[in-house]
Design an enzyme around this catalytic site. Sequence first.
Site, PDB file in Angstrom:
ATOM      1  N   TYR A  48       9.281  -0.343  -1.556  1.00 51.20           N
ATOM      2  CA  TYR A  48       7.962  -1.279  -1.502  1.00 51.20           C
ATOM      3  C   TYR A  48       7.861  -1.998  -0.254  1.00 51.20           C
ATOM      4  CZ  TYR A  48       8.103  -1.766  -6.563  1.00 51.20           C
ATOM      5  OH  TYR A  48       8.192  -1.417  -7.932  1.00 51.20           O
ATOM      6  N   HIS A 106      14.764   4.730  -9.157  1.00 52.91           N
ATOM      7  CA  HIS A 106      13.267   4.405  -9.377  1.00 52.91           C
ATOM      8  C   HIS A 106      12.631   5.381 -10.157  1.00 52.91           C
ATOM      9  CE1 HIS A 106      10.156   2.238  -7.133  1.00 52.91           C
ATOM     10  NE2 HIS A 106       9.583   2.717  -7.977  1.00 52.91           N
TER      11      HIS A 106
END
Length: 294
Positions: A48, A106
Amino acid sequence: MITLTLNNNVELPALGFGVFQSAPEVTTQAVESALSVGYRHIDTAAIYGNEREVGEGIRRSGIPRDDVFIETKVWVSDYGYDEALHAFDKAAGKLGVEQLDLLILHQPATDRFEKTIAAYKALETLLADGKVRAIGVSNFMPHHLERLLGETSVVPAVNQIEVHPYFTQPEVQKADAEHGILTQAWSPIGGITFYPGFGDERRNVMDDPTLQRVAAEHGKTAAQVMLRWHLQQGRSAIPKSTNPERIAQNFDVFDFELSAEDIARIDALDTGVRNGPDPDTPRPERFAIVIPEA
Ligand code: A2P
């Protein structure tokens, strides 16, 4: 506030604050805003690009570090044993903390699953060394979980997957439950339809007439009803917003209760169509993105 007990007895505040696609320059303020209205769990990720700003928001809030549950994710380009150990150093360095509450992979990298396993083994080492309080995965389908469980020793505490009323993945939730893994919902209010590049043609969950009806009956918004639906079904959820009113609105969900009938009506909205990426499809360009040093 509702807390959930993970399979290693660590307590996780069920409703967390998400920062997917929160630009770095607005993330610090958003995190401060979330902590000021009561959130005590922040979910970020190396990819991010805003871990540093999340850390800054927590420090600026004045809330003691130990009162905030910090979750982040190792990106695919850091899969492999040594790489994932170093990914911890990068994440903790950017967040400005010694220990992470929850560190998860992730997604499965199906073009290099052996590196995915090696990265998970690094998470096991970090757990044993006390650098992280819990470990887990994200976007793992039952067949990925089976393979992981067969080759590693610590059962993930969490599997963070896409769950909103239009896509509930009952088979993944069932597999998680059978293994004692908490299902955590990403895009819990279906916001993935708003993000460029995802689901641009798809229906916005928030406009759904059934959700609107349930919301009107409770004097709440569709987003609040969806969050309540997650919490009453025992999931963790991490809604994202950078807007102070919506940040507050999404935490104002502890003063009403959906009936079993409301929940059944919402469950019936499932379309079986995901809005986000398919975990079985490798994305070479994204997988190659390098996570900067701390
Ligand atoms: P914004 O940041 O401008 O509030 P999800 O967490 O399901 O991915 O949803 C996040 C998306 O939904 C973001 O685009 C966010 O925009 C928007 N959003 C967040 N909370 C609400 C809300 N209560 N009502 C409407 N939209 C919301």
